[in-house]
Design a protein around this motif. Sequence first.
Motif, PDB file in Angstrom:
ATOM      1  N   ILE A 109       0.921  -1.206  -0.136  1.00 45.67           N
ATOM      2  CA  ILE A 109      -0.018  -0.115  -0.030  1.00 45.67           C
ATOM      3  C   ILE A 109       0.826   1.299  -0.054  1.00 45.67           C
ATOM      4  O   ILE A 109       0.531   2.277  -0.680  1.00 45.67           O
ATOM      5  N   SER A 110       1.813   1.301   1.055  1.00 45.31           N
ATOM      6  CA  SER A 110       2.709   2.466   1.194  1.00 45.31           C
ATOM      7  C   SER A 110       3.965   1.846   1.609  1.00 45.31           C
ATOM      8  O   SER A 110       4.079   1.080   2.377  1.00 45.31           O
ATOM      9  N   LYS A 111       5.177   2.704   1.442  1.00 45.26           N
ATOM     10  CA  LYS A 111       6.317   2.292   1.605  1.00 45.26           C
ATOM     11  C   LYS A 111       7.097   3.589   2.339  1.00 45.26           C
ATOM     12  O   LYS A 111       7.031   4.626   1.799  1.00 45.26           O
ATOM     13  N   ASN A 112       7.799   3.575   3.263  1.00 45.86           N
ATOM     14  CA  ASN A 112       8.483   4.557   3.925  1.00 45.86           C
ATOM     15  C   ASN A 112      10.142   4.571   3.320  1.00 45.86           C
ATOM     16  O   ASN A 112      10.917   3.688   3.918  1.00 45.86           O
ATOM     17  N   ARG A 113      10.426   5.025   2.352  1.00 42.34           N
ATOM     18  CA  ARG A 113      11.687   4.945   1.653  1.00 42.34           C
ATOM     19  C   ARG A 113      12.610   5.774   2.422  1.00 42.34           C
ATOM     20  O   ARG A 113      13.966   5.205   2.504  1.00 42.34           O
ATOM     21  N   ILE A 121      -7.735   3.802   2.682  1.00 41.84           N
ATOM     22  CA  ILE A 121      -6.474   3.062   2.397  1.00 41.84           C
ATOM     23  C   ILE A 121      -6.762   2.388   0.939  1.00 41.84           C
ATOM     24  O   ILE A 121      -5.773   2.360   0.057  1.00 41.84           O
ATOM     25  N   ARG A 122      -7.874   1.730   0.812  1.00 43.44           N
ATOM     26  CA  ARG A 122      -8.108   1.133  -0.653  1.00 43.44           C
ATOM     27  C   ARG A 122      -7.820   2.270  -1.744  1.00 43.44           C
ATOM     28  O   ARG A 122      -7.633   1.763  -2.760  1.00 43.44           O
ATOM     29  N   ALA A 123      -8.303   3.425  -1.364  1.00 46.32           N
ATOM     30  CA  ALA A 123      -8.240   4.365  -2.402  1.00 46.32           C
ATOM     31  C   ALA A 123      -6.962   4.936  -2.691  1.00 46.32           C
ATOM     32  O   ALA A 123      -6.689   5.773  -3.408  1.00 46.32           O
ATOM     33  N   GLY A 124      -5.981   4.570  -1.613  1.00 47.88           N
ATOM     34  CA  GLY A 124      -4.520   4.910  -1.826  1.00 47.88           C
ATOM     35  C   GLY A 124      -4.141   6.013  -0.993  1.00 47.88           C
ATOM     36  O   GLY A 124      -3.108   6.870  -1.461  1.00 47.88           O
ATOM     37  N   LYS A 125      -4.964   6.481  -0.406  1.00 49.11           N
ATOM     38  CA  LYS A 125      -4.941   8.079   0.456  1.00 49.11           C
ATOM     39  C   LYS A 125      -4.104   7.894   1.864  1.00 49.11           C
ATOM     40  O   LYS A 125      -4.853   7.971   2.847  1.00 49.11           O
ATOM     41  N   VAL A 126      -2.934   7.167   1.752  1.00 49.63           N
ATOM     42  CA  VAL A 126      -2.155   6.879   3.174  1.00 49.63           C
ATOM     43  C   VAL A 126      -0.758   7.260   2.938  1.00 49.63           C
ATOM     44  O   VAL A 126      -0.178   7.208   1.968  1.00 49.63           O
ATOM     45  N   ASN A 127      -0.192   7.898   3.983  1.00 48.23           N
ATOM     46  CA  ASN A 127       1.213   8.331   3.800  1.00 48.23           C
ATOM     47  C   ASN A 127       1.790   7.958   5.431  1.00 48.23           C
ATOM     48  O   ASN A 127       1.395   8.257   6.369  1.00 48.23           O
ATOM     49  N   ILE A 128       2.908   7.164   5.132  1.00 49.02           N
ATOM     50  CA  ILE A 128       3.516   6.487   6.409  1.00 49.02           C
ATOM     51  C   ILE A 128       5.084   7.227   6.505  1.00 49.02           C
ATOM     52  O   ILE A 128       5.753   6.641   7.404  1.00 49.02           O
ATOM     53  N   ALA A 129       5.311   8.108   5.830  1.00 51.89           N
ATOM     54  CA  ALA A 129       6.545   8.826   5.868  1.00 51.89           C
ATOM     55  C   ALA A 129       7.161   9.033   7.176  1.00 51.89           C
ATOM     56  O   ALA A 129       8.543   9.023   7.480  1.00 51.89           O
ATOM     57  N   ASP A 130       6.341   9.787   7.881  1.00 50.43           N
ATOM     58  CA  ASP A 130       6.813  10.411   9.388  1.00 50.43           C
ATOM     59  C   ASP A 130       6.157   9.568  10.576  1.00 50.43           C
ATOM     60  O   ASP A 130       6.140   9.944  11.663  1.00 50.43           O
ATOM     61  N   SER A 131       5.928   8.054  10.306  1.00 48.53           N
ATOM     62  CA  SER A 131       5.175   7.485  11.392  1.00 48.53           C
ATOM     63  C   SER A 131       6.093   6.503  11.996  1.00 48.53           C
ATOM     64  O   SER A 131       7.250   6.121  11.233  1.00 48.53           O
ATOM     65  N   PHE A 132       5.905   6.309  13.365  1.00 52.21           N
ATOM     66  CA  PHE A 132       6.596   5.712  14.463  1.00 52.21           C
ATOM     67  C   PHE A 132       5.642   4.964  15.056  1.00 52.21           C
ATOM     68  O   PHE A 132       4.461   5.268  15.178  1.00 52.21           O
ATOM     69  N   ALA A 133       6.295   3.966  15.888  1.00 51.12           N
ATOM     70  CA  ALA A 133       5.522   3.216  16.962  1.00 51.12           C
ATOM     71  C   ALA A 133       6.048   3.591  18.413  1.00 51.12           C
ATOM     72  O   ALA A 133       7.139   3.768  18.468  1.00 51.12           O
ATOM     73  N   ARG A 134       5.261   3.126  19.447  1.00 50.18           N
ATOM     74  CA  ARG A 134       5.694   3.432  20.761  1.00 50.18           C
ATOM     75  C   ARG A 134       4.790   2.491  21.738  1.00 50.18           C
ATOM     76  O   ARG A 134       3.690   2.133  21.279  1.00 50.18           O
ATOM     77  N   VAL A 135       5.617   1.824  22.631  1.00 49.76           N
ATOM     78  CA  VAL A 135       4.878   1.032  23.566  1.00 49.76           C
ATOM     79  C   VAL A 135       4.333   1.836  24.640  1.00 49.76           C
ATOM     80  O   VAL A 135       5.058   2.518  25.441  1.00 49.76           O
ATOM     81  N   GLU A 136       2.996   1.800  25.068  1.00 53.66           N
ATOM     82  CA  GLU A 136       2.543   2.437  25.919  1.00 53.66           C
ATOM     83  C   GLU A 136       1.516   1.780  26.877  1.00 53.66           C
ATOM     84  O   GLU A 136       0.538   1.163  26.269  1.00 53.66           O
ATOM     85  N   LYS A 137       1.606   1.648  28.237  1.00 52.74           N
ATOM     86  CA  LYS A 137       0.945   0.790  29.027  1.00 52.74           C
ATOM     87  C   LYS A 137       0.529  -0.699  28.346  1.00 52.74           C
ATOM     88  O   LYS A 137      -0.616  -1.260  28.504  1.00 52.74           O
ATOM     89  N   GLN A 184       0.869  -1.894  25.493  1.00 54.15           N
ATOM     90  CA  GLN A 184       0.033  -1.937  24.097  1.00 54.15           C
ATOM     91  C   GLN A 184       1.139  -1.128  23.157  1.00 54.15           C
ATOM     92  O   GLN A 184       1.914  -0.128  23.598  1.00 54.15           O
ATOM     93  N   LEU A 185       0.970  -1.398  21.727  1.00 59.42           N
ATOM     94  CA  LEU A 185       1.650  -0.693  20.614  1.00 59.42           C
ATOM     95  C   LEU A 185       0.914   0.182  20.093  1.00 59.42           C
ATOM     96  O   LEU A 185      -0.159  -0.447  19.528  1.00 59.42           O
ATOM     97  N   PHE A 186       1.234   1.304  19.832  1.00 58.56           N
ATOM     98  CA  PHE A 186       0.451   2.230  19.271  1.00 58.56           C
ATOM     99  C   PHE A 186       1.377   3.040  18.154  1.00 58.56           C
ATOM    100  O   PHE A 186       2.743   3.133  18.115  1.00 58.56           O
ATOM    101  N   LEU A 187       0.747   3.103  16.844  1.00 55.00           N
ATOM    102  CA  LEU A 187       1.091   3.995  15.723  1.00 55.00           C
ATOM    103  C   LEU A 187       0.842   5.353  15.855  1.00 55.00           C
ATOM    104  O   LEU A 187      -0.176   5.787  15.642  1.00 55.00           O
ATOM    105  N   TYR A 188       2.035   6.159  15.581  1.00 54.55           N
ATOM    106  CA  TYR A 188       1.756   7.834  15.504  1.00 54.55           C
ATOM    107  C   TYR A 188       2.288   8.224  14.071  1.00 54.55           C
ATOM    108  O   TYR A 188       3.317   7.760  13.640  1.00 54.55           O
ATOM    109  N   GLY A 189       1.574   9.393  13.739  1.00 49.67           N
ATOM    110  CA  GLY A 189       2.011  10.126  12.676  1.00 49.67           C
ATOM    111  C   GLY A 189       1.911   9.594  11.165  1.00 49.67           C
ATOM    112  O   GLY A 189       1.994  10.000  10.100  1.00 49.67           O
ATOM    113  N   CYS A 190       0.818   8.379  11.333  1.00 49.63           N
ATOM    114  CA  CYS A 190       0.519   7.619   9.986  1.00 49.63           C
ATOM    115  C   CYS A 190      -0.769   8.358   9.561  1.00 49.63           C
ATOM    116  O   CYS A 190      -1.933   8.715  10.237  1.00 49.63           O
ATOM    117  N   ASP A 191      -0.779   9.023   8.248  1.00 47.59           N
ATOM    118  CA  ASP A 191      -1.829   9.985   7.669  1.00 47.59           C
ATOM    119  C   ASP A 191      -2.653   9.310   6.715  1.00 47.59           C
ATOM    120  O   ASP A 191      -2.247   8.884   5.632  1.00 47.59           O
TER     121      ASP A 191
END
Length: 153
Positions: free
Chosen positions: A5-9, A35-51, A53-60
């Motif tokens: 779908i998307s790649k973080n080059r 997402i099926r329409a291709g309107k996603v950007n993961i260039a600035d996304s990162f994950a963090r463990v909190e309480k 659980q694992l959460f994804l931040y910055g995924c547009d």
Amino acid sequence: MSAEISKNRKARHEYHILDTYEAGVELKGTEVKSIRAGKVNIADSFARVEKGQLFLYGCDIQPWETAGSWFQHQSRRPRRLLVHKAEILKLEQQTAQKGNTLVCLRMYWKNRRVKIEVGVAKGKSITDKRHALKDHVEKREAQREMQRFNKGH
């Protein structure tokens, strides 16, 4: 079968990837349609463990145009990543080390589900980036020369 779908080059250029994990993503219906329409950007996304659980931040994920205002989602909201508890504990230990972070590498379809590849990464220095770029250019030039040589014979 997995369709990308998307790649973080930028991630492989900016970081040394130490280990990779596959995680499911908890999404809303309008997010899946976007997402099926291709309107996603993961260039600035990162994950963090909190309480625990694992959460994804910055995924547009852009809002879906035809949905009503009460069904819409926020484009950059934190999204929960679905991984086993043992993997969460491993990721928490690895990110506790100085300089390590969790970077989103790519988003893809796997058996009609959206998956994220998360990498444990350590930042590269400027000289490392220069060496990697130089090696890439040299490999590309050598490949071109081989193609030119093979084309002539």
